[in-house]
Design an enzyme around this catalytic site. Structure first.
Site, PDB file in Angstrom:
ATOM      1  N   ILE A 664     -27.226 -38.064   0.293  1.00  0.00           N
ATOM      2  CA  ILE A 664     -27.454 -37.550   1.646  1.00  0.00           C
ATOM      3  C   ILE A 664     -26.188 -37.016   2.291  1.00  0.00           C
ATOM      4  O   ILE A 664     -26.227 -36.455   3.377  1.00  0.00           O
ATOM      5  CB  ILE A 664     -28.054 -38.635   2.564  1.00  0.00           C
ATOM      6  CG1 ILE A 664     -27.135 -39.859   2.632  1.00  0.00           C
ATOM      7  CG2 ILE A 664     -29.454 -39.010   2.120  1.00  0.00           C
ATOM      8  CD1 ILE A 664     -27.590 -40.895   3.645  1.00  0.00           C
ATOM      9  N   GLY A 665     -25.060 -37.177   1.629  1.00  0.00           N
ATOM     10  CA  GLY A 665     -23.834 -36.667   2.223  1.00  0.00           C
ATOM     11  C   GLY A 665     -22.650 -36.835   1.303  1.00  0.00           C
ATOM     12  O   GLY A 665     -22.660 -37.633   0.359  1.00  0.00           O
ATOM     13  N   GLY A 667     -18.219 -36.683   1.622  1.00  0.00           N
ATOM     14  CA  GLY A 667     -17.070 -36.512   2.501  1.00  0.00           C
ATOM     15  C   GLY A 667     -15.784 -36.872   1.821  1.00  0.00           C
ATOM     16  O   GLY A 667     -15.715 -37.006   0.589  1.00  0.00           O
ATOM     17  N   GLY A 668     -14.734 -37.049   2.640  1.00  0.00           N
ATOM     18  CA  GLY A 668     -13.404 -37.297   2.114  1.00  0.00           C
ATOM     19  C   GLY A 668     -13.293 -38.592   1.345  1.00  0.00           C
ATOM     20  O   GLY A 668     -12.405 -38.745   0.514  1.00  0.00           O
ATOM     21  N   GLY A 670     -15.947 -40.010  -0.410  1.00  0.00           N
ATOM     22  CA  GLY A 670     -16.912 -40.132  -1.494  1.00  0.00           C
ATOM     23  C   GLY A 670     -18.298 -39.695  -1.085  1.00  0.00           C
ATOM     24  O   GLY A 670     -18.541 -39.209   0.017  1.00  0.00           O
ATOM     25  N   LYS A 686     -21.965 -45.961   0.103  1.00  0.00           N
ATOM     26  CA  LYS A 686     -20.864 -45.015  -0.103  1.00  0.00           C
ATOM     27  C   LYS A 686     -20.242 -45.284  -1.457  1.00  0.00           C
ATOM     28  O   LYS A 686     -19.811 -46.408  -1.753  1.00  0.00           O
ATOM     29  CB  LYS A 686     -19.833 -45.141   1.012  1.00  0.00           C
ATOM     30  CG  LYS A 686     -18.705 -44.118   0.895  1.00  0.00           C
ATOM     31  CD  LYS A 686     -17.723 -44.241   2.052  1.00  0.00           C
ATOM     32  CE  LYS A 686     -18.319 -43.732   3.337  1.00  0.00           C
ATOM     33  NZ  LYS A 686     -18.476 -42.263   3.354  1.00  0.00           N
ATOM     34  N   ASP A 800      -9.439 -41.799  11.664  1.00  0.00           N
ATOM     35  CA  ASP A 800     -10.196 -40.559  11.471  1.00  0.00           C
ATOM     36  C   ASP A 800     -11.402 -40.543  12.417  1.00  0.00           C
ATOM     37  O   ASP A 800     -12.534 -40.343  11.997  1.00  0.00           O
ATOM     38  CB  ASP A 800     -10.643 -40.417  10.022  1.00  0.00           C
ATOM     39  CG  ASP A 800     -11.086 -38.990   9.680  1.00  0.00           C
ATOM     40  OD1 ASP A 800     -10.776 -38.073  10.474  1.00  0.00           O
ATOM     41  OD2 ASP A 800     -11.732 -38.790   8.648  1.00  0.00           O
TER      42      ASP A 800
END
Length: 970
Positions: A664-665, A667-668, A670, A686, A800
């Site tokens: 589903i996604g 990013g930085g 994983g 994740k 972040d």
């Protein structure tokens, strides 16, 4: 005779019993409390010793305890007031400046003989009890003790002898100024700062004529300062800063001739300062960020005790008093952002103790007084944005303790002298927009603390120092718009921290040094409008530049294919000898001599086909290897599962769901997978990649390994996950468990069905978030960050914070995600995390461009950006903001008129809520202040948002004409 002996025996028995009882109470207290101090403060509390000899204990002649003073001894634990109040003669109980916890029960009221009670600076919880029986109390300290709820003001009415009342810095319920306080005629110390007092200061305050200290700062007090304040002729200190006070100083303040410390900063006060010219004993005067006008009284120049003067961001005019600060050991002056004229007073460092000279953004003229050449204690010298002229005294360049020299935007002449080699502490040199000339001295390389250099828009000439590479901490180098000649120093490639280089509009020649391509964090490179020749170094291809400008030079040869992208359109124009295979506006690169065009094309095609074949084979082998490894890991049951909450799922359920259809996604840190358990519950998993994983063939910059190349989990990862697992807050995503093996690491979180805040505000699937929802998100996210910064055993920095890391549950309640992962990724990559700035462009605090220090204030800045997104509906980076501009600079540029400010509010927010939105925007402006020290803590942010009271709009950014380097008291 026998009866007399019997009576004496009975008395001795009672006395012995009393001493035994008091000894037992003290030993119980010692066993209840713990101390981290060395030596242990209870080391003398020996049961075999007399209790009156215990450290911190005092007794009367009858050996009955009268005083217990254990303040500042690093104590922790909870108190048994029932036991303590059983001490029949106890008059003093001092336990301040410790880490005591628990509640303060109503049993405290049994200590009826107490005259001195200090529970301040601890970590209690709950409300403060009614204590009507403590009629003998004279000193009450419960400030900064963690208390909440309503304070029982009426129960204090029996304390007619009260001399000190200190209850500030607590989270009490909002209330008006407590009129009960006005009944304490013997009161000389009243501390009510930061305890949510509203309304006006009552005129009855004038009855407390014995007051020597009155502190009402950081509340929501409004209205004018009552004229009755002039009756407090014994005042030594008056603190009113950060309220909503209006109007002028009342007639009669001149009577406060004993006043030494006066702070009414951050209010809405106006008028002139003439009423203060009689306060000749002032030591510190701070009135910054108000609306004062008129001239600074000339009498200030004769105040012989004055050491601190802070009047910045007002509308003051006229000159500074000539003899200002010349009588005492003057510390600092900050009169920035006014309309002052005349010259800089020459004698403020006469006593050799001055640390800060801050007069930026005025209309001062004349030369910089030579007297400051010898002011070796100066740490900040800021005179920018004035009309100063003449030559800078040489000693200024070499002040040994100065951190910043800011001379920008004046009419100063001469050059930088070799004295700069003595400036061992100098980290920021800002001298742009002047008339400086000559060469930069080679000695500048000896100022090894330099982080930022800006000498742009001057008349500097000659060659750049070849030793500039010795500045290992240099982050920003601006030399544009001068007459520099010669080559770019090869040693510049040794400045590993440099992120921003601008040498445009000079006369630099020679070839670009290939070493520029080895700068690991270079983000912006502008060498336009010079005379550079030769090829563009292929090493530049390895950089990730947000700005590249090599236009209008004499470069030749092929433009590297990796730089021939749309982001760099216009970066190479004005170099007629450049060629390209892909950019149509440049001539096509010719073939090698002796080779036909057809042969050249054939070779190119052959090479491309060979490369494509190798990539396909590599991917095929890698994918198969990864699948085999995954299957083998599952079969060998090599996973280590650590649970942090009660689990309703098994390891196999998680592992079986890590497959492409559940992705589903990405990013930085994983990939993220949605897992639906057999019981219907949803989770988010994740997957953090291993360095040895073949995913590395993708060469994505966002992929950072958490495991070593040998497949061993790092200690940093385990330690950081342990910290994250301990976090319990409704606005922080729950971490259920971690699952690790030699090849992978999985983090199992609760699932957020409504995705991220970024999606809801900005994506093509964005939906209309009403203002109530946006406001609630703002408050709840602030509370989550407040918990991370202040509620944990040690602060947890997110590093972040951004809208895509704010996830929304089914009711649109926000959760902060990915907290701490930036640090995990850095630590585990084997690099020093203090030298790697985590974060996302547009959300990163500006100080990360010139310092490696990561603090909570970086998270505060990023949170301020999120507030701006919520109010404006804009993304952190938008094309409409302009080149190299982000939402913060765009918002600040619009704060000129009320109409422009209102235009910032998202058009989807109804008119009825726009005023509330502007209030939130004001908090955002505070959070994104250029200087970290000016940003509030997240605890303060939560209070400002919850109060829903108009915060003071920073005139620091409304009327200024400067460039964002305003000091504002630092």
């Amino acid at each position: 005779m026998s009866s007399l002996l019997l009576l004496l025996f009975s008395f001795l028995s009672v006395a012995s019993s009393t001493r035994s009882s008091e000894l037992e109470i003290l030993l119980t207290l010692a066993n209840t409390l713990h101390s981290s101090a060395l030596p242990n403060p209870f080391s003398t509390w020996d049961p075999s010793s007399h209790h009156c000899d215990f450290n911190g204990v005092s007794c009367n002649p009858s050996s009955s305890v009268t005083q217990i003073d254990l303040s500042g001894l690093s104590l922790s634990g909870t108190l048994n007031f029932t036991s303590l109040c059983s001490l029949p003669s106890l008059e003093t109980l001092a336990l301040g400046f410790n880490s005591l916890s628990g509640s303060i029960p109503a049993d405290l009221d049994r200590c009826s003989k107490l005259q001195y009670l200090d529970l301040g600076n601890n970590g209690f919880s709950g409300s403060f009890p009614d204590i009507p029986s403590l009629g003998e109390l004279r000193y009450l300290y419960v400030n900064k003790s963690g208390l909440t709820g309503g304070f029982p003001w009426s129960s204090l009415l029996n304390m007619k002898k009260l001399v000190v009342l200190s209850v500030g810095d607590n989270g009490f319920d909002e209330s008006l100024f407590p009129e009960e306080v006005l009944e304490f005629m013997d009161l000389n110390w009243l501390y009510l700062s930061n305890c949510r007092i509203q309304g006006m200061i009552p005129p009855g305050i004038g009855k407390l004529s014995k007051l020597i200290n009155l502190e009402l700062s950081m509340n929501n007090i409004t209205g004018e300062i009552p004229k009755e304040i002039g009756n407090l002729v014994n005042l030594w200190q008056l603190e009113l800063y950060k309220n909503g006070l209006t109007g002028k100083f009342p007639t009669g303040m001149r009577n406060l001739t004993k006043l030494e410390n006066f702070d009414a900063s951050l209010n809405y006060l106006e008028g002139d300062l003439s009423e203060l010219k009689y306060l000749t004993n002032l030591v510190s005067l701070q009135l910054y960020m108000n609306d004062f006008s008129g001239e600074i009284p000339a009498e200030f120049g004769s105040f012989q005790k004055l050491v601190n003067l802070s009047l910045y961001t007002n509308r003051l005019t006229g000159p500074l008093p000539e003899m200002l600060g010349s009588w005492a050991e003057f510390d600092f002056v900050d009169v920035s952002e006014n309309f002052l004229t005349g010259t800089i007073p020459a004698y403020m460092c006469k006593r050799g103790k001055m640390t800060k000279l801050l007069v930026l953004q005025n209309k001062l003229s004349g030369e910089i007084p030579v007297t400051y050449s010898n002011c070796t204690t100066l740490t900040r010298f800021r005179v920018s944005n004035n009309s100063l002229s003449g030559v800078v005294p040489p000693g200024i360049w070499g002040l040994p303790n100065v951190n910043i020299i800011d001379l920008e935007t004046n009419q100063l002449e001469g050059g930088v002298t070799s004295d700069i080699q003595n400036a061992k502490s100098l980290d920021q040199l800002f001298i742009a927009n002047n008339k400086f000339s000559g060469e930069l001295p080679v000695e500048i390389s000896k100022a090894k603390s330099l982080v930022a250099i800006d000498v742009s828009n001057n008349g500097f000439s000659g060659m750049l120092p070849q030793s500039i590479g010795e500045l290992k901490q240099l982050s920003s180098l601006h030399l544009e718009n001068n007459i520099f000649s010669g080559s770019i120093p090869e040693s510049l490639g040794s400045c590993d921290s440099v992120s921003d280089v601008n040498m445009a509009n000079n006369s630099l020649s020679g070839e670009m040094p290939p070493s520029l391509g080895s700068l690991p964090v270079l983000n912006s490179l502008n060498l336009s409008n010079n005379r550079l020749s030769g090829p563009i170094p292929s090493a530049l291809s390895s950089l990730s530049l947000s700005l590249l400008d090599l236009s209008n030079n004499r470069l030749s040869g092929q433009i590297p294919v990796s730089l021939s992208i749309q982001a760099y359109n216009g970066s190479f124009s004005g170099n007629p000898r450049l060629c390209s295979y892909t950019i149509s506006s440049f001539q096509r690169c010719s073939s090698q001599p002796g080779m036909s065009k057809d042969a050249h094309k054939l070779i190119v095609c052959f090479v491309l086909l060979a490369m494509l074949l190798c990539i396909c084979i590599g991917l095929y082998v890698c994918l198969n290897k990864r699948e085999r490894n995954r299957e083998r890991s599952l079969k060998e049951n090599s996973w280590d599962m650590k649970s942090f909450r009660a689990l309703s799922f098994t390891l196999d359920e998680i592992l079986d769901s890590i497959k492409p259809e559940n992705l589903i996604g990405s990013g930085g840190s994983g990939n993220v997978y949605r897992v639906v358990l057999d019981n219907g519950k949803e989770l988010a998993v994740k997957h953090i990649r291993n360095a040895a994983d073949c995913d590395g063939l993708k060469k994505t910059q966002s992929t950072t390994p958490i495991l070593g190349t040998r497949g061993k989990r790092s200690r940093e990862f385990d330690s950081e996950i342990e910290t994250l697992s301990s976090i319990r807050h409704v606005n922080v995503v729950k971490l259920y468990c971690s699952i690790t093996s030699d090849n992978s690491s999985l983090l199992v979180y609760e699932y957020m069905p409504n995705g991220s805040l970024w999606d809801k505000l900005h994506s093509s699937r964005k939906m209309e978030l009403d203002w109530e929802t946006r406001y609630e998100v703002a408050v709840e996210v602030a509370k989550g960050l407040e918990y991370l910064h202040h509620g944990c055993e040690r602060p947890v920095l997110h590093r972040d914070v951004k809208s895509s890391n704010i996830l929304l549950d089914e009711h649109f309640k926000p959760r902060i995600a990915d907290f701490g992962l930036a640090k995990i990724l850095q630590d585990s990559s084997g690099k020093d995390s203090t030298h790697i700035i985590a974060g996302t462009h547009g959300y990163i605090a500006p100080e990360y461009g010139y310092t490696n220090k990561v603090t909570e204030k970086g998270d505060v800045y990023s949170y301020g950006v999120i507030l701006m997104e919520l109010v404006t509906g804009k993304r952190a980076i938008e094309a409409e903001f302009g080149e190299s501009k982000d939402i913060v600079s765009w918002v600040l540029s619009m704060l000129e008129t009320r109409e422009k400010i209102l235009s910032l509010v998202d058009s989807r927010i109804p008119e009825a809520y726009k005023e509330d939105a502007v209030k939130v925007l004001r908090v955002a402006i505070l959070c994104t202040a250029t200087l970290p020290n000016l940003r509030p803590t997240m605890r303060c942010v939560v209070q400002m948002l919850e109060d829903v009271v108009p915060c003071k709009l920073l005139r620091i950014v409304i009327e200024k004409e400067g460039d964002g380097k305003t000091e504002a008291g630092n």
